[in-house]
Every structure is written in structure tokens, then in C-alpha cells.
Motif scaffolding. Sequence first.
Motif, PDB file in Angstrom:
ATOM      1  N   ASP A 145      -3.911  10.151  -9.084  1.00  0.00           N
ATOM      2  CA  ASP A 145      -4.517   9.158  -8.194  1.00  0.00           C
ATOM      3  C   ASP A 145      -4.363   7.745  -8.720  1.00  0.00           C
ATOM      4  N   ARG A 177       1.919   6.961  -6.757  1.00  0.00           N
ATOM      5  CA  ARG A 177       0.887   7.958  -7.087  1.00  0.00           C
ATOM      6  C   ARG A 177       1.385   9.355  -6.782  1.00  0.00           C
ATOM      7  N   LYS A 178       2.021   9.521  -5.641  1.00  0.00           N
ATOM      8  CA  LYS A 178       2.542  10.834  -5.248  1.00  0.00           C
ATOM      9  C   LYS A 178       3.597  11.311  -6.225  1.00  0.00           C
ATOM     10  N   ASN A 205       0.829  -1.210   0.000  1.00  0.00           N
ATOM     11  CA  ASN A 205       0.000   0.000   0.000  1.00  0.00           C
ATOM     12  C   ASN A 205       0.859   1.255   0.000  1.00  0.00           C
ATOM     13  N   ALA A 206       1.910   1.255   0.773  1.00  0.00           N
ATOM     14  CA  ALA A 206       2.807   2.409   0.811  1.00  0.00           C
ATOM     15  C   ALA A 206       3.533   2.586  -0.524  1.00  0.00           C
ATOM     16  N   GLU A 238       2.291   1.838  -3.454  1.00  0.00           N
ATOM     17  CA  GLU A 238       1.314   2.425  -4.376  1.00  0.00           C
ATOM     18  C   GLU A 238       1.121   3.904  -4.098  1.00  0.00           C
ATOM     19  N   ARG A 239       1.082   4.295  -2.825  1.00  0.00           N
ATOM     20  CA  ARG A 239       0.982   5.722  -2.489  1.00  0.00           C
ATOM     21  C   ARG A 239       2.212   6.476  -2.988  1.00  0.00           C
ATOM     22  N   TYR A 240       3.379   5.894  -2.818  1.00  0.00           N
ATOM     23  CA  TYR A 240       4.635   6.512  -3.269  1.00  0.00           C
ATOM     24  C   TYR A 240       4.593   6.764  -4.777  1.00  0.00           C
TER      25      TYR A 240
END
Length: 95
Positions: free
Chosen positions: A89, A83-84, A76-77, A79-81
Motif C-alpha cells: 500500500d 503500489r500495485k 494518482n494513477a 501512484e496506484r501503478y
Amino acid sequence: MDKGNEHFFYVLECKDGTYYAGYTNDLEKRVRVHNEGKGAKYTRARIPVRCIYMESFETKREAMRAEYQFKQLTRNAKERYMRKGQGTDEITKKC
């Protein structure tokens, strides 16, 4: 930045949906090698792969540090990395 001096941290999405992170100084060639089954042992049984994220660095050390830090994250982290890093998104960037 001169193309010969670029260093890349990249993330591949494998056929089974898993991620593989790596370092290279020739991204196009490295992805091709992975898809030929001659890349990392991890990706050999998971081809085809597609490049979904990359960052360019001036030094090999910086790129390898980014790779190491990414590998310490949970999925999950990660994927956030990604996207950021893309300012979106969705993780849809192809390399």
C-alpha cells in the motif's frame, strides 16, 4: 537473465516531490548521474532524487513502452501503478 542484458524502467522522486520516469540499462549509474546534475534537464534543478520504483525487462523496447505508458497516467494513477507493482500500500521501494 544476464546483467548486461537487463533493461529498466524506473521512477525517481525529486526533491520537490515530483516524479521523473526514465529508461536505462544501468540503473545504479543512471541514478548517480541524475544526482550529479548531469542527467535529464528536468531533474537538474530538482536534486537530490531517489529511485522509488523500477521494473526489469528483457528488451529495451519493452522497458521504453512501460516508460511511455507510465508517463500518460495522472499522478494518482502513477501512484496506484507503483503500489500495485510492489504488492504493497506504500511507495517505499528504493532501487
